[in-house]
Scaffold this motif. Structure first.
Motif, short mmCIF file in Angstrom:
data_model
loop_
_atom_site.label_atom_id
_atom_site.label_comp_id
_atom_site.label_asym_id
_atom_site.label_seq_id
_atom_site.Cartn_x
_atom_site.Cartn_y
_atom_site.Cartn_z
N GLY A 59 0.80 -1.22 0.00
CA GLY A 59 0.00 0.00 0.00
C GLY A 59 0.83 1.27 0.00
O GLY A 59 0.31 2.37 0.20
N VAL A 60 2.14 1.16 -0.24
CA VAL A 60 2.99 2.36 -0.26
C VAL A 60 3.00 2.94 -1.67
O VAL A 60 3.33 2.22 -2.63
CB VAL A 60 4.44 2.00 0.16
CG1 VAL A 60 5.33 3.25 0.11
CG2 VAL A 60 4.46 1.38 1.55
N PRO A 61 2.64 4.21 -1.83
CA PRO A 61 2.60 4.79 -3.18
C PRO A 61 3.98 4.79 -3.84
O PRO A 61 4.99 5.04 -3.19
CB PRO A 61 2.13 6.23 -2.93
CG PRO A 61 1.50 6.21 -1.59
CD PRO A 61 2.19 5.14 -0.80
N ALA A 74 12.65 1.94 -9.50
CA ALA A 74 12.13 0.75 -8.82
C ALA A 74 13.08 0.31 -7.70
O ALA A 74 12.63 -0.06 -6.61
CB ALA A 74 11.94 -0.38 -9.82
N LEU A 75 14.38 0.36 -7.94
CA LEU A 75 15.33 0.00 -6.88
C LEU A 75 15.14 0.92 -5.68
O LEU A 75 15.13 0.47 -4.52
CB LEU A 75 16.78 0.11 -7.40
CG LEU A 75 17.21 -0.87 -8.50
CD1 LEU A 75 18.66 -0.63 -8.89
CD2 LEU A 75 17.00 -2.32 -8.07
N GLU A 76 14.99 2.19 -5.97
CA GLU A 76 14.80 3.18 -4.90
C GLU A 76 13.50 2.87 -4.13
O GLU A 76 13.48 2.87 -2.90
CB GLU A 76 14.74 4.57 -5.54
CG GLU A 76 14.74 5.72 -4.59
CD GLU A 76 16.06 5.90 -3.84
OE1 GLU A 76 17.03 5.22 -4.19
OE2 GLU A 76 16.06 6.67 -2.88
N TYR A 77 12.44 2.60 -4.89
CA TYR A 77 11.14 2.34 -4.26
C TYR A 77 11.19 1.12 -3.33
O TYR A 77 10.80 1.20 -2.16
CB TYR A 77 10.07 2.15 -5.35
CG TYR A 77 8.74 1.69 -4.78
CD1 TYR A 77 7.92 2.56 -4.08
CD2 TYR A 77 8.34 0.36 -4.92
CE1 TYR A 77 6.72 2.13 -3.54
CE2 TYR A 77 7.14 -0.08 -4.38
CZ TYR A 77 6.33 0.81 -3.69
OH TYR A 77 5.15 0.39 -3.14
N TYR A 78 11.68 0.00 -3.85
CA TYR A 78 11.63 -1.22 -3.02
C TYR A 78 12.57 -1.11 -1.81
O TYR A 78 12.31 -1.70 -0.76
CB TYR A 78 11.92 -2.45 -3.88
CG TYR A 78 10.78 -2.74 -4.84
CD1 TYR A 78 9.51 -3.06 -4.38
CD2 TYR A 78 10.96 -2.63 -6.22
CE1 TYR A 78 8.46 -3.28 -5.24
CE2 TYR A 78 9.92 -2.85 -7.10
CZ TYR A 78 8.66 -3.17 -6.61
OH TYR A 78 7.62 -3.39 -7.47
N ARG A 79 13.67 -0.36 -1.96
CA ARG A 79 14.55 -0.15 -0.80
C ARG A 79 13.83 0.70 0.25
O ARG A 79 13.86 0.40 1.44
CB ARG A 79 15.85 0.52 -1.24
CG ARG A 79 16.85 0.70 -0.10
CD ARG A 79 18.16 1.32 -0.58
NE ARG A 79 17.95 2.59 -1.27
CZ ARG A 79 17.68 3.74 -0.67
NH1 ARG A 79 17.60 3.79 0.63
NH2 ARG A 79 17.49 4.84 -1.37
N ARG A 80 13.15 1.75 -0.21
CA ARG A 80 12.44 2.61 0.75
C ARG A 80 11.30 1.85 1.43
O ARG A 80 11.04 2.04 2.63
CB ARG A 80 11.90 3.86 0.04
CG ARG A 80 12.96 4.84 -0.42
CD ARG A 80 13.77 5.41 0.72
NE ARG A 80 12.94 6.14 1.68
CZ ARG A 80 12.63 7.43 1.57
NH1 ARG A 80 13.11 8.15 0.58
NH2 ARG A 80 11.85 8.03 2.46
N VAL A 81 10.62 0.99 0.70
CA VAL A 81 9.55 0.19 1.30
C VAL A 81 10.14 -0.74 2.37
O VAL A 81 9.59 -0.89 3.46
CB VAL A 81 8.82 -0.63 0.21
CG1 VAL A 81 7.90 -1.68 0.84
CG2 VAL A 81 8.02 0.29 -0.70
N THR A 82 11.29 -1.35 2.06
CA THR A 82 11.95 -2.25 3.02
C THR A 82 12.30 -1.49 4.29
O THR A 82 12.11 -1.99 5.41
CB THR A 82 13.22 -2.84 2.37
OG1 THR A 82 12.84 -3.50 1.16
CG2 THR A 82 13.91 -3.83 3.29
#
Ligand code: FAD
Length: 319
Positions: A59-61, A74-82
């Motif tokens: 649910g993270v935009p 995408a790398l940035e996004y999934y790292r920030r979600v983690t």
């Protein structure tokens, strides 16, 4: 004894970790490479075919400046979600063995041993290329992982394949002054090629900027040339590099070791219940693109994110 061990920190393994955490389950995600290792190894300039909201997990935009995000975003996004969820991810820790216990499993990685009640395989398909099985395929000039076009400037490059990866490699290297030849197994560029990219490659082939052999296969690769089997006979052309975009396949050895059934047609679909994602081995679940067997185009991030929710509902109910 953990409630669940998740193998693979790709987008879907991470989604499973988020759902486990939300359900209050104890879990760990084991990843043999870096975070979202497959995405890290994608071509440097790769743009997703999905819009960013369809790649979101937990649910993270996911915001992107373009309608389709690129690899770096995408790398940035999934790292920030983690980081946001403080997910329990252990990186550079490959799972080597899984032993069934009386109740649960013992999972041995390169760094530690874990015991768990449930196991989720979110191992993707990007580690094992589909080989051409031709002489010369193991020469250093042949790659199944295209990264960046600059390397190929002014070189004779053969791109094998007709789908997205092959088309991206052919167009990018052509635009960095490589002399590009494509080998297409069938008579045209694949129908699934991104709709905004397809006309570009079709036109480059039509005008002769990129040479394409259709209904053709690679017959042999040597240091300075390649043989191509065409309907008109064997053609030999000068060659410096071969970029073989012939697809990838899940780790069937691992699935077999775990006792997961595979369909005996040529698709090798693993056996699982689509309502629960549990395999024929009780307590072992599949998530993400590993579910497709050799049909690697059926599952992708967009439509397999939901596996995480399905699986965790089952596990939470049992625990
Ligand atoms: C070039 C390209 C473009 C794509 N574009 C899109 C797109 O636009 N939209 C979309 O939805 N999908 C796209 N896909 C597909 C998408 O990348 C995959 O669907 C996605 O990576 C699947 O996520 P996953 O978590 O199932 O698998 P993966 O991302 O492959 O993750 C599996 C992870 O498991 C790890 N692993 C494997 N074995 C072990 C082991 N023994 N021990 C520990 N870790 C292990 C791997 O290192 C890897 O990090 C694309 C794929 C490619 C190749």
């Amino acid at each position: 004894m953990l409630d669940v061990v998740i193998i693979g920190a790709g987008p879907i393994g991470l989604a499973c970790g988020i759902e486990a955490q939300k359900a209050g389950l104890s879990y760990v995600i084991l990843e043999k490479g870096c975070l979202v290792n497959s995405l890290y190894n994608y071509p440097a300039n790769m743009t997703f075919f999905s819009t960013s909201e369809r790649l979101e997990i937990g649910g993270v935009p996911f915001t992107s400046l373009q309608s389709k995000p690129n690899r770096a975003e995408a790398l940035e996004y999934y790292r920030r979600v983690t980081m946001h969820f403080q997910l329990q991810v252990r990186l550079f820790e490959a799972v080597q063995q899984v032993q069934p216990l009386h109740k649960g499993f013992e999972v041995t990685s390169t760094k530690a041993t874990y015991t768990c009640k449930h196991l989720i395989l979110a191992t993707g398909f990007y580690d094992i290329p589909v080989r051409m099985n031709v002489p010369g395929e193991d020469l250093p000039k042949v790659t199944h992982y295209y990264k960046d076009p600059h390397y190929y400037a002014f070189q004779n490059v053969l791109v094998v394949g007709a789908n997205n990866s092959a088309v991206d490699a052919a167009l990018e290297t052509y635009r960095k002054a490589a002399h590009v030849t494509m080998v297409l197994k069938h008579d045209d560029i694949g129908e699934r090629v991104k709709y905004w990219v397809r006309p570009d490659v079709v036109n480059r082939i039509a005008e002769g900027s990129i040479k394409a052999y259709t209904n053709a296969t690679v017959a042999a690769i040597r240091e300075q040339e390649v043989d191509i089997q065409t309907p008109e006979g064997l053609v030999t052309i000068p060659n410096d590099f071969v970029i073989a975009m012939t697809g990838y396949q899940p780790n069937f050895d691992l699935l077999k070791q775990l006792g997961i059934g595979l369909s005996d047609d040529n698709k090798m679909h693993p056996q699982y219940n689509p309502d629960t994602m549990e395999t024929n081995v009780p307590g072992i679940y599949l998530a993400g693109v590993v579910c497709g067997g050799l049909d690697t185009h059926v599952w992708f991030i967009e439509n397999s994110r939901e596996h995480a929710v399905l699986i965790m509902q089952q596990i939470a109910a049992k625990v």
